[in-house]
Design a protein around this motif. Structure first.
Motif, PDB file in Angstrom:
ATOM      1  N   LEU A  19       0.831  -1.204   0.000  1.00 33.37           N
ATOM      2  CA  LEU A  19       0.000   0.000   0.000  1.00 33.37           C
ATOM      3  C   LEU A  19       0.863   1.250   0.000  1.00 33.37           C
ATOM      4  CD1 LEU A  19      -2.631   1.560   0.240  1.00 33.37           C
ATOM      5  CD2 LEU A  19      -2.609   1.104   2.719  1.00 33.37           C
ATOM      6  N   VAL A  20       1.893   1.274   0.846  1.00 30.55           N
ATOM      7  CA  VAL A  20       2.791   2.432   0.871  1.00 30.55           C
ATOM      8  C   VAL A  20       3.571   2.536  -0.436  1.00 30.55           C
ATOM      9  CG1 VAL A  20       4.782   3.470   2.025  1.00 30.55           C
ATOM     10  CG2 VAL A  20       2.955   2.440   3.377  1.00 30.55           C
ATOM     11  N   THR A  21       3.944   1.411  -1.006  1.00 30.15           N
ATOM     12  CA  THR A  21       4.618   1.437  -2.311  1.00 30.15           C
ATOM     13  C   THR A  21       3.726   2.084  -3.362  1.00 30.15           C
ATOM     14  OG1 THR A  21       5.892  -0.555  -1.787  1.00 30.15           O
ATOM     15  CG2 THR A  21       5.689   0.028  -4.108  1.00 30.15           C
ATOM     16  N   VAL A  22       2.441   1.753  -3.335  1.00 33.21           N
ATOM     17  CA  VAL A  22       1.491   2.360  -4.277  1.00 33.21           C
ATOM     18  C   VAL A  22       1.382   3.860  -4.033  1.00 33.21           C
ATOM     19  CG1 VAL A  22      -0.938   2.477  -4.942  1.00 33.21           C
ATOM     20  CG2 VAL A  22       0.145   0.253  -4.630  1.00 33.21           C
ATOM     21  N   VAL A  23       1.234   4.246  -2.771  1.00 30.85           N
ATOM     22  CA  VAL A  23       1.063   5.669  -2.443  1.00 30.85           C
ATOM     23  C   VAL A  23       2.306   6.473  -2.828  1.00 30.85           C
ATOM     24  CG1 VAL A  23       0.782   7.317  -0.558  1.00 30.85           C
ATOM     25  CG2 VAL A  23      -0.570   5.210  -0.582  1.00 30.85           C
ATOM     26  N   VAL A  24       3.465   6.014  -2.385  1.00 23.65           N
ATOM     27  CA  VAL A  24       4.701   6.756  -2.641  1.00 23.65           C
ATOM     28  C   VAL A  24       5.101   6.655  -4.112  1.00 23.65           C
ATOM     29  CG1 VAL A  24       7.168   6.899  -2.103  1.00 23.65           C
ATOM     30  CG2 VAL A  24       5.502   6.537  -0.264  1.00 23.65           C
ATOM     31  N   GLY A  25       5.032   5.450  -4.661  1.00 23.10           N
ATOM     32  CA  GLY A  25       5.428   5.272  -6.059  1.00 23.10           C
ATOM     33  C   GLY A  25       4.574   6.080  -7.013  1.00 23.10           C
ATOM     34  N   SER A  26       3.260   6.048  -6.817  1.00 22.71           N
ATOM     35  CA  SER A  26       2.388   6.827  -7.708  1.00 22.71           C
ATOM     36  C   SER A  26       2.579   8.319  -7.478  1.00 22.71           C
ATOM     37  CB  SER A  26       0.923   6.447  -7.499  1.00 22.71           C
ATOM     38  OG  SER A  26       0.487   6.748  -6.183  1.00 22.71           O
ATOM     39  N   GLY A  27       2.951   8.709  -6.252  1.00 21.33           N
ATOM     40  CA  GLY A  27       3.246  10.116  -5.992  1.00 21.33           C
ATOM     41  C   GLY A  27       4.491  10.572  -6.739  1.00 21.33           C
ATOM     42  N   ILE A  28       5.526   9.734  -6.745  1.00 17.74           N
ATOM     43  CA  ILE A  28       6.743  10.069  -7.490  1.00 17.74           C
ATOM     44  C   ILE A  28       6.445  10.153  -8.985  1.00 17.74           C
ATOM     45  CG2 ILE A  28       9.062   9.294  -8.103  1.00 17.74           C
ATOM     46  CD1 ILE A  28       9.194   7.899  -5.359  1.00 17.74           C
ATOM     47  N   ALA A  29       5.729   9.151  -9.494  1.00 17.78           N
ATOM     48  CA  ALA A  29       5.388   9.140 -10.918  1.00 17.78           C
ATOM     49  C   ALA A  29       4.562  10.355 -11.294  1.00 17.78           C
ATOM     50  CB  ALA A  29       4.639   7.848 -11.261  1.00 17.78           C
TER      51      ALA A  29
END
Length: 244
Positions: A19-29
């Protein structure tokens, strides 16, 4: 730790981490794809989070219940103790550290996937009264949602409903709806669009707990026997996981 509890703890760590990977990763993208347009970045971040959370609940819910959130686990334990159902204290003591460690690992993974330093402490200050109110509202709403769905026999709708709620709460709360102490801690490990400065974390967590208490009180008023469905939160978990 029994084999059943081990599987549940692994599922909680994995689910919270992804979940954090999705939140942070999509934020970076989002920040890279839409530079200079904060509104569009937030839309992209919210959309990815809503979909990712729904998928993770579907994937891991049968194993652990897909709490992915210490306050959800704590409320589940408390309500369950009142009715003889729900999360055992022993399980709660195992779930919460797994969720926090999973969240930190998820942030590190997102950072590495996008070529960032494994750990880069966020400098985004999120310390203001309106943000704390937003976190209380977001967390109270989340607690009411997942437990009312369980109590009314609609847990099957939880993946879509919880994803939709968090996605919309990105927009209707001033804090963009962290609503999760583990995720809040994890997001401090990434100095990117979705980050939060470590110094802002304690107050966010305090008001998430406040929101959880408010949500629980409202839940008890509206659904007096909500604890009887504590074992169905966020979705029903099997004794040892599907196929085991």
């Amino acid at each position: 730790m029994t084999g059943v509890l081990t599987r549940r703890v692994v599922a909680e760590a994995l689910g919270t981490g992804l979940l954090v990977t999705v939140v942070v990763g999509s934020g970076i993208a989002a920040a890279r794809l839409s530079p200079g347009d904060t509104g569009l970045q937030l839309l992209e971040n919210a959309f990815a989070t809503a979909l990712g959370l729904a998928v993770l609940i579907l994937m891991l819910g049968p194993v652990s219940g897909a709490h992915f959130n210490p306050v959800v686990s704590a409320v589940d334990c408390w309500l369950g103790r009142r009715s003889g159902d729900g999360l055992a204290v022993r399980d709660l003591a195992a779930y919460v550290p797994a969720q926090v460690l999973g969240a930190i690992a998820g942030a590190v993974l997102a950072n590495l996937m996008f070529g960032e330093e494994a750990v880069s402490w966020s400098v985004t200050q999120r310390s203001a009264g309106q943000l704390w109110i937003g976190e209380s509202v977001a967390t109270a709403g989340l607690i009411m949602l997942v437990f009312s769905l369980a109590r009314s026999g609609r847990s099957a709708a939880a993946p879509a409903a919880v994803g939709a709620y968090i996605g919309s709460a990105y927009w209707f709360t001033s804090s963009t709806s962290f609503a999760n102490p583990a995720v809040t801690i994890g997001r401090a490990f990434s100095d990117t669009f979705a980050g939060i400065a470590p110094g802002s974390v304690p107050a966010f967590v305090v008001f998430q707990v406040v929101g959880a208490i408010v949500g629980t009180l409202l839940l008890v008023v509206l659904y007096p026997v909500a604890g009887g469905a504590a074992g169905e939160v966020v979705v029903p978990r099997t004794e040892s996981g599907v196929g085991s």
